[in-house]
Design a protein around this motif. Structure first.
Motif, PDB file in Angstrom:
ATOM      1  N   CYS A 281      37.151 -39.178  35.219  1.00 49.42           N
ATOM      2  CA  CYS A 281      37.695 -38.894  36.548  1.00 49.42           C
ATOM      3  C   CYS A 281      37.966 -37.393  36.625  1.00 49.42           C
ATOM      4  O   CYS A 281      38.716 -36.853  35.810  1.00 49.42           O
ATOM      5  N   THR A 282      37.368 -36.741  37.606  1.00 47.43           N
ATOM      6  CA  THR A 282      37.458 -35.279  37.706  1.00 47.43           C
ATOM      7  C   THR A 282      38.230 -34.801  38.925  1.00 47.43           C
ATOM      8  O   THR A 282      38.289 -33.600  39.176  1.00 47.43           O
ATOM      9  N   GLN A 283      38.790 -35.743  39.680  1.00 51.06           N
ATOM     10  CA  GLN A 283      39.548 -35.371  40.863  1.00 51.06           C
ATOM     11  C   GLN A 283      40.972 -35.895  40.759  1.00 51.06           C
ATOM     12  O   GLN A 283      41.269 -36.807  39.981  1.00 51.06           O
TER      13      GLN A 283
ATOM     14  N   LEU B   4      55.363 -28.463  31.042  1.00 51.29           N
ATOM     15  CA  LEU B   4      54.198 -27.920  30.345  1.00 51.29           C
ATOM     16  C   LEU B   4      53.142 -28.986  30.114  1.00 51.29           C
ATOM     17  O   LEU B   4      51.935 -28.739  30.291  1.00 51.29           O
ATOM     18  N   GLN B   5      53.574 -30.183  29.755  1.00 55.21           N
ATOM     19  CA  GLN B   5      52.627 -31.271  29.492  1.00 55.21           C
ATOM     20  C   GLN B   5      51.892 -31.674  30.759  1.00 55.21           C
ATOM     21  O   GLN B   5      50.674 -31.941  30.721  1.00 55.21           O
ATOM     22  N   ILE B   6      52.589 -31.735  31.879  1.00 55.88           N
ATOM     23  CA  ILE B   6      51.936 -32.064  33.151  1.00 55.88           C
ATOM     24  C   ILE B   6      50.915 -30.993  33.509  1.00 55.88           C
ATOM     25  O   ILE B   6      49.787 -31.296  33.941  1.00 55.88           O
ATOM     26  N   THR B   7      51.281 -29.728  33.313  1.00 53.36           N
ATOM     27  CA  THR B   7      50.367 -28.619  33.607  1.00 53.36           C
ATOM     28  C   THR B   7      49.109 -28.700  32.744  1.00 53.36           C
ATOM     29  O   THR B   7      47.987 -28.527  33.235  1.00 53.36           O
ATOM     30  N   LEU B   8      49.290 -28.966  31.460  1.00 48.14           N
ATOM     31  CA  LEU B   8      48.139 -29.077  30.566  1.00 48.14           C
ATOM     32  C   LEU B   8      47.261 -30.270  30.939  1.00 48.14           C
ATOM     33  O   LEU B   8      46.029 -30.189  30.882  1.00 48.14           O
ATOM     34  N   GLY B   9      47.891 -31.382  31.319  1.00 49.19           N
ATOM     35  CA  GLY B   9      47.117 -32.557  31.715  1.00 49.19           C
ATOM     36  C   GLY B   9      46.274 -32.286  32.950  1.00 49.19           C
ATOM     37  O   GLY B   9      45.095 -32.667  33.012  1.00 49.19           O
ATOM     38  N   ILE B  10      46.855 -31.625  33.956  1.00 44.81           N
ATOM     39  CA  ILE B  10      46.108 -31.294  35.173  1.00 44.81           C
ATOM     40  C   ILE B  10      44.972 -30.324  34.851  1.00 44.81           C
ATOM     41  O   ILE B  10      43.854 -30.461  35.357  1.00 44.81           O
ATOM     42  N   THR B  11      45.258 -29.358  33.986  1.00 49.11           N
ATOM     43  CA  THR B  11      44.222 -28.395  33.590  1.00 49.11           C
ATOM     44  C   THR B  11      43.075 -29.091  32.888  1.00 49.11           C
ATOM     45  O   THR B  11      41.900 -28.744  33.097  1.00 49.11           O
ATOM     46  N   ASN B  12      43.368 -30.069  32.062  1.00 50.24           N
ATOM     47  CA  ASN B  12      42.304 -30.837  31.399  1.00 50.24           C
ATOM     48  C   ASN B  12      41.371 -31.493  32.415  1.00 50.24           C
ATOM     49  O   ASN B  12      40.153 -31.562  32.200  1.00 50.24           O
ATOM     50  N   VAL B  13      41.934 -31.963  33.528  1.00 47.89           N
ATOM     51  CA  VAL B  13      41.121 -32.639  34.547  1.00 47.89           C
ATOM     52  C   VAL B  13      40.279 -31.641  35.317  1.00 47.89           C
ATOM     53  O   VAL B  13      39.056 -31.792  35.429  1.00 47.89           O
ATOM     54  N   VAL B  14      40.906 -30.597  35.840  1.00 44.34           N
ATOM     55  CA  VAL B  14      40.198 -29.672  36.742  1.00 44.34           C
ATOM     56  C   VAL B  14      39.245 -28.751  35.984  1.00 44.34           C
ATOM     57  O   VAL B  14      38.285 -28.241  36.564  1.00 44.34           O
ATOM     58  N   ALA B  15      39.511 -28.513  34.700  1.00 46.53           N
ATOM     59  CA  ALA B  15      38.666 -27.599  33.920  1.00 46.53           C
ATOM     60  C   ALA B  15      37.781 -28.329  32.912  1.00 46.53           C
ATOM     61  O   ALA B  15      37.179 -27.694  32.038  1.00 46.53           O
ATOM     62  N   SER B  16      37.705 -29.658  33.006  1.00 48.22           N
ATOM     63  CA  SER B  16      36.834 -30.482  32.149  1.00 48.22           C
ATOM     64  C   SER B  16      37.141 -30.333  30.663  1.00 48.22           C
ATOM     65  O   SER B  16      36.260 -30.054  29.843  1.00 48.22           O
ATOM     66  N   LEU B  17      38.391 -30.486  30.325  1.00 53.43           N
ATOM     67  CA  LEU B  17      38.842 -30.613  28.947  1.00 53.43           C
ATOM     68  C   LEU B  17      38.525 -29.383  28.081  1.00 53.43           C
ATOM     69  O   LEU B  17      37.805 -29.481  27.087  1.00 53.43           O
ATOM     70  N   PRO B  18      39.076 -28.212  28.433  1.00 54.06           N
ATOM     71  CA  PRO B  18      38.908 -27.051  27.538  1.00 54.06           C
ATOM     72  C   PRO B  18      39.521 -27.348  26.168  1.00 54.06           C
ATOM     73  O   PRO B  18      40.579 -27.976  26.080  1.00 54.06           O
ATOM     74  N   LEU B  19      38.869 -26.891  25.122  1.00 52.80           N
ATOM     75  CA  LEU B  19      39.248 -27.275  23.768  1.00 52.80           C
ATOM     76  C   LEU B  19      40.707 -26.952  23.462  1.00 52.80           C
ATOM     77  O   LEU B  19      41.469 -27.824  23.037  1.00 52.80           O
ATOM     78  N   MET B  20      41.120 -25.712  23.652  1.00 54.66           N
ATOM     79  CA  MET B  20      42.467 -25.323  23.262  1.00 54.66           C
ATOM     80  C   MET B  20      43.519 -25.944  24.179  1.00 54.66           C
ATOM     81  O   MET B  20      44.647 -26.206  23.740  1.00 54.66           O
TER      82      MET B  20
END
Length: 344
Positions: free
Chosen positions: A205-207, A288-304
């Motif tokens: 899911c990417t949206q 911070l965790q919510i921000t990282l989770g949203i970033t994982n979705v919108v940026a397609s799981l950046p490694l770091m």
């Protein structure tokens, strides 16, 4: 003196366990979980095969698993650090039994936990990344770190003499139950995150806020069956698209429920002057965790970012362990606290 030195050893072991968690996440996210097809060595060697002759031997021994050197090193470095953690926990037990009065119960539990973790690490390889094993390995790592934190807090209180100060706080029954609920819900959410990662459902899911497909019509409860049909390998996932969507959506709804409960907990903790530091820590890590989770979705799981999401999840879980311990310590009578400290 024994207590203070033991405290430093516990702190070192705790920090080391966080390093193992980070390395485990990095290994999984770089698809290096099967970087070495055998266990505990790598292609029959104690380290990653180095010379051309060793490469030939490795390929002859494991023709089905071509050697990818950087993935093999990722896996082996994680194993070395995990082995170091086991040695540190064994040392905690030896020191505790050498000097009378040091806690023994928690170190013994930790030793059993790290042995079970080693078995899960072996099964992760021998069962070719079976999701229930991968998720269990993740939970075991977080549990080990949480138990080490609990041991560190007990030792710290003993060293600083906090057990002899203050009186139990009153009217904290509601907060006790809320903190326990927050810990339980967060643990379930961590398990959902592990299940999402183990089944390669993180980017289906990417949206936002839920999913771009008709997930309600496609939701499939079979996606959560812990025992999946046998496969030669579970790498890259074996579930169909609808099942992966179901897992991803469940993780997002779990995140919303967890955020709500932790938000309420943070607010309630703030009402007590003695617990305001924990309130700030819970709130900060949650944001911070919510921000990282949203970033994982919108940026397609950046490694770091994905590694950070895993680490912050562990830190949030550990913070809730500390919160429950702090509240419990406020409510337990002094005599009982002294007895618990002696028993470890």
């Amino acid at each position: 003196m024994h207590w203070r030195r033991y405290q430093y050893l516990v702190y070192l072991t705790l920090v080391w366990s966080l390093g193992v968690i980070v390395l485990g996440s990095y290994t999984r996210l770089t698809e290096a979980g099967l970087g070495c097809p055998d266990w505990p060595g790598c292609y029959g060697f104690a380290a990653v095969p180095q010379t051309p002759e060793q490469h030939v031997q490795a390929q002859a021994a494991f023709p089905h698993a071509p050697l990818v050197v950087h993935k093999a090193w990722n896996e082996m470095i994680h194993r070395y650090f995990a082995g170091g953690l086991g040695m540190l926990i064994l040392l905690l037990n030896l020191v505790a039994w050498r000097y009378r009065g040091l806690p023994r119960g928690l170190p013994a539990l930790l030793l059993g936990m790290v042995i079970f973790q080693a078995m899960l690490g072996m099964w992760t390889v021998t069962m070719a990344l079976k999701p229930v094993v991968v998720m269990g390995h993740l939970l075991g790592g977080f549990t080990t770190a949480g138990l080490l934190l609990l041991l560190a807090m007990r030792v710290r209180r003993r060293v600083r003499g906090h057990l002899s100060r203050g009186t139990p706080a009153r009217n904290m029954g509601g907060l006790t139950w809320l903190a326990a609920l927050a810990l339980l819900v967060t643990l379930i959410q961590v398990a959902l995150g592990g299940w999402t990662a183990a089944n390669y459902a993180a980017v289906v899911c990417t949206q936002l806020p839920v999913c771009e497909v008709d997930w309600a019509q496609q939701f499939d409860w079979s996606a959560f069956h812990p025992i999946q049909p046998p496969h030669d390998s579970y790498q890259f996932g074996v579930l169909n698209y609808e099942q992966r969507v179901s897992i991803h959506v469940a993780h997002r709804f779990g995140a919303a429920i967890t955020a709500l409960i932790l938000g309420v907990l943070s607010w309630q903790l703030w009402q007590s002057v003695r617990l305001r530091r924990l309130a700030l820590l819970v709130g900060t890590l949650l944001g911070l965790q919510i921000t990282l989770g949203i970033t994982n979705v919108v940026a397609s799981l950046p490694l770091m970012v994905a590694v950070g999401h895993n680490l912050v999840g562990g830190l949030l879980l550990m913070t809730l362990v500390a919160t429950n311990y702090a509240i419990f310590s406020c409510r337990v009578p002094l005599g009982m606290r002294l007895n618990m400290a002696r028993e470890g």
